[in-house]
Motif scaffolding. Structure first.
Motif, short mmCIF file in Angstrom:
data_model
loop_
_atom_site.label_atom_id
_atom_site.label_comp_id
_atom_site.label_asym_id
_atom_site.label_seq_id
_atom_site.Cartn_x
_atom_site.Cartn_y
_atom_site.Cartn_z
N ILE A 141 0.86 -1.19 0.00
CA ILE A 141 0.00 0.00 0.00
C ILE A 141 0.90 1.24 0.00
O ILE A 141 1.80 1.35 0.83
CB ILE A 141 -0.93 0.01 1.22
N PRO A 142 0.69 2.19 -0.91
CA PRO A 142 1.56 3.38 -0.97
C PRO A 142 1.59 4.14 0.35
O PRO A 142 0.57 4.33 1.01
CB PRO A 142 0.93 4.22 -2.09
N ASN A 143 2.78 4.60 0.73
CA ASN A 143 2.93 5.35 1.97
C ASN A 143 2.18 6.68 1.93
O ASN A 143 1.82 7.23 2.98
CB ASN A 143 4.41 5.60 2.25
N GLU A 144 1.98 7.21 0.71
CA GLU A 144 1.30 8.50 0.59
C GLU A 144 -0.11 8.46 1.17
O GLU A 144 -0.61 9.47 1.69
CB GLU A 144 1.23 8.94 -0.89
N VAL A 145 -0.75 7.29 1.07
CA VAL A 145 -2.11 7.16 1.62
C VAL A 145 -2.09 7.37 3.12
O VAL A 145 -2.93 8.09 3.69
CB VAL A 145 -2.68 5.77 1.28
N PHE A 146 -1.13 6.78 3.81
CA PHE A 146 -1.04 6.90 5.26
C PHE A 146 -0.51 8.28 5.67
O PHE A 146 -0.92 8.83 6.70
CB PHE A 146 -0.14 5.80 5.82
N GLU A 147 0.40 8.84 4.88
CA GLU A 147 0.93 10.16 5.21
C GLU A 147 -0.15 11.24 5.13
O GLU A 147 -0.16 12.18 5.93
CB GLU A 147 2.09 10.50 4.27
N ALA A 148 -1.05 11.09 4.15
CA ALA A 148 -2.15 12.05 4.06
C ALA A 148 -3.04 11.98 5.29
O ALA A 148 -3.50 13.01 5.80
CB ALA A 148 -2.97 11.77 2.79
N ALA A 149 -3.27 10.76 5.80
CA ALA A 149 -4.09 10.61 7.00
C ALA A 149 -3.35 11.14 8.23
O ALA A 149 -3.97 11.71 9.13
CB ALA A 149 -4.45 9.13 7.19
N ARG A 150 -2.03 10.98 8.27
CA ARG A 150 -1.25 11.51 9.39
C ARG A 150 -1.33 13.03 9.44
O ARG A 150 -1.38 13.63 10.52
CB ARG A 150 0.22 11.07 9.26
N ILE A 151 -1.33 13.66 8.27
CA ILE A 151 -1.44 15.12 8.22
C ILE A 151 -2.77 15.57 8.81
O ILE A 151 -2.87 16.62 9.46
CB ILE A 151 -1.28 15.61 6.78
N ASP A 152 -3.81 14.77 8.61
CA ASP A 152 -5.14 15.11 9.14
C ASP A 152 -5.27 14.76 10.62
O ASP A 152 -6.36 14.89 11.18
CB ASP A 152 -6.22 14.38 8.34
N GLY A 153 -4.18 14.27 11.24
CA GLY A 153 -4.20 14.00 12.67
C GLY A 153 -4.54 12.58 13.05
O GLY A 153 -4.85 12.33 14.22
N CYS A 154 -4.46 11.66 12.12
CA CYS A 154 -4.79 10.26 12.41
C CYS A 154 -3.59 9.58 13.06
O CYS A 154 -2.45 9.69 12.58
CB CYS A 154 -5.18 9.54 11.11
#
Length: 275
Positions: A164-177
């Motif tokens: 799974i691309p890391n960008e998917v998780f990084e976008a969620a981390r930016i939103d505070g996940c």
């Protein structure tokens, strides 16, 4: 060229059909034998077509031993250990794939080394441990270890989450996940093919397991289906093959239903997890 291609395709289909017949014949024989009486089964030459057709094996087979109780026992063990194995292994696989930590690759190799240890090596130490915990003749030794993670399932989930691309998780981390949010809200929904594959593999293995229940279960009322089938032949001087085949055919229904219910996820889960 077209003719040669057709010949190769026909040859390939012929091999596949022959292999399918070889693999399906035991199941056909089991169903056929369950619908015959003992004299027909032992007749030579054998026949796949019951004559006369009878369901006596099904009626009598389930009255010899409490197979209904064994069915419930087996389902509780298989479902409980499979659910725990999927949850714990998916958490570990997600951590190995997406969390940054020193030495995680070495730790992952240690986990994979568990695949190379035969069950016979750890059988006695595990028995002594569970005996000290007073878990003998309970379902805990058959369920609890799976909740601590299973090496093969951890490997399966780790490979899937790594794809799974890391960008998917990084976008969620930016939103505070947080990490648990990444796992529960993003990782698990995307990993449903791997979840279905892991559940199916472990459910079938637990459903058909004979050695572990034989070691830890002593009470007849707590027997699993595999122990019940093994005890089936000791209830009389001669083996009632029609009854044994009838019970065996019924026992195999649940794993087959689980397989066909999850088959659309299996190939996708295996393919994506091995990339």
């Amino acid at each position: 060229m077209i003719r040669a291609h057709r010949v190769r395709a026909l040859s390939g289909f012929s091999v596949l059909i022959f292999g399918a017949i070889v693999f399906i014949f035991p199941a056909l024989w089991m169903i056929s034998a369950s619908l015959q009486d003992n004299s027909q089964i032992l007749r030579f030459p054998p026949s796949l077509w019951p004559h006369p057709f009878t369901i006596e094996g099904y009626v009598d087979g389930f009255n010899v031993l409490p197979f209904g109780r064994y069915f419930v026992n087996t389902f509780v063990i298989a479902a409980g250990s499979s659910i725990g194995g999927v949850i714990s292994s998916s958490l570990a696989g997600f951590a190995f794939a997406k969390l940054r930590a020193k030495g995680k690759d070495v730790l992952f190799l240690c986990v994979l080394s568990g695949l190379m240890i035969p069950y016979a090596v750890i059988m006695i130490p595990q028995y002594l441990l569970f005996k000290e915990l007073n878990w003998i003749n309970t379902y805990y030794p058959l369920i609890v270890p799976a909740w601590l993670g299973l090496p093969f399932l951890i490997f399966l989930f780790r490979q899937f989450f790594a794809g799974i691309p890391n960008e998917v998780f990084e976008a969620a981390r930016i939103d505070g996940c947080g990490y648990l949010g990444l796992y529960g809200r993003i990782g698990v929904p995307l990993a449903m093919p791997a979840v279905a594959t892991a559940f199916l593999f472990h459910f079938q293995a637990s459903w058909n397991d004979f050695l572990a229940p034989l070691i830890y279960i002593n009470d007849n009322a707590k027997y699993t289906l595999s122990l019940g089938l093994a005890a089936f032949t000791s209830t009389c001087d001669c083996t009632p093959w029609n009854q044994l085949m009838a019970v065996s055919a019924t026992v195999s229904v649940i794993p087959v239903m689980v397989f066909f219910g999850a088959q659309k996820y299996i190939l996708q889960g295996i393919t994506l997890s091995t990339k």
